[in-house]
Design a protein around this motif. Structure first.
Motif: not given
Ligand code: DX5
Ligand code: ZN
Length: 231
Positions: A20, A22, A47, A49, A56, A58-59, A155
């Motif tokens: 992952s 992340l 991941d 989000m 959370n 992310t991208y 997370f």
């Protein structure tokens, strides 16, 4: 590569560990991907989000496209977002190989997973630990992969919830479930990979259990040494 060849390669490689991203060092993304390729991974898990479906953020597709440019590995894109149906074409065009949506994020997953296949990707459906398998049973004939979350989505670094493991047998024995790839995500490490694989998980997503070590190949082979095949 065709979707069916990619899925069959993943099946042949299974049980296999998917890092992952992340937890990777984004300032050195190309180097991180190269180190994972050198460690022999079969696919990368990305991941996404949105800060709404999960707390959370992310991208999105730009990072998927950036990773697509630097590797030919299959990209397993895990969408933790509301309204995923609006973004299927964008993630497909960015280079996703598998697109997995959350059952909890849509009213009816079937048209969305059909759309994923229409855009040339393998289709996955994910369920959080508290979501019963019954919710995804109607969709099983339309998906290539089922992702069973062993932590609540959102997370990295959370502890493994072994109560989800019975879901694999339920999925396998349901109509359409005999052919899907079974993936588990969250808290996979040397202590949990044994029960996960024994319960039928084929794709093991691991974040912290890889990236906290300097040598990814060693981290992966330590986990692989604990795998228990049930087939
Ligand atoms: C959690 C993500 C996971 C996570 C895995 O919502 O879907 O992919 O980053 O990280 P670990 O292995 O640390 O639980
Ligand atoms: Zn994930």
């Amino acid at each position: 590569m065709s979707v069916s060849n990619m899925i069959s390669d993943l099946r042949t490689a299974s049980p296999t560990i998917l890092p992952s991203m992340l937890m990777c060092d984004f300032a050195n993304l190309a180097d991180e991907v190269e180190r994972l390729e050198d460690a022999g991974v079969t696919a990368l898990h990305l991941d996404v989000m949105d800060g709404v479906f999960v707390p959370n953020f992310t991208y999105g597709m730009l990072l998927v496209a950036a990773i697509r440019k630097i590797t030919e590995l299959p990209l397993d894109v895990h969408l933790m977002m509301v309204n995923p149906e609006k973004y299927i074409s964008a993630f497909a065009e960015a280079g996703a190989s598998v697109i997995t949506i959350h059952a909890e994020a849509v009213e009816d997953p079937i048209p969305v997973v059909q759309d994923i296949r229409k855009f040339g990707c393998a289709a996955g459906i994910a369920i959080n630990p508290l979501t019963p398998v019954e919710v995804i049973l109607p969709a099983l004939p339309y998906v290539d992969l089922v992702l069973v979350m062993s932590v609540p989505a959102g997370f990295g670094g959370q502890s493994f919830d072994s109560s989800v493991l019975q879901k694999f047998e339920q999925i396998r024995s349901a109509p359409g479930g005999e052919k899907v790839l079974l993936e588990i995500d969250g808290g996979i490490n040397v202590d949990t990979i044994g029960v996960a694989t024994e319960s039928g998980a084929q794709l093991l997503v691991a974040g912290s259990a890889i990236f906290k070590y300097d040598d990814y190949a060693v981290a992966i082979s330590n986990m692989m040494s604990q795998v228990k095949c049930n087939s």
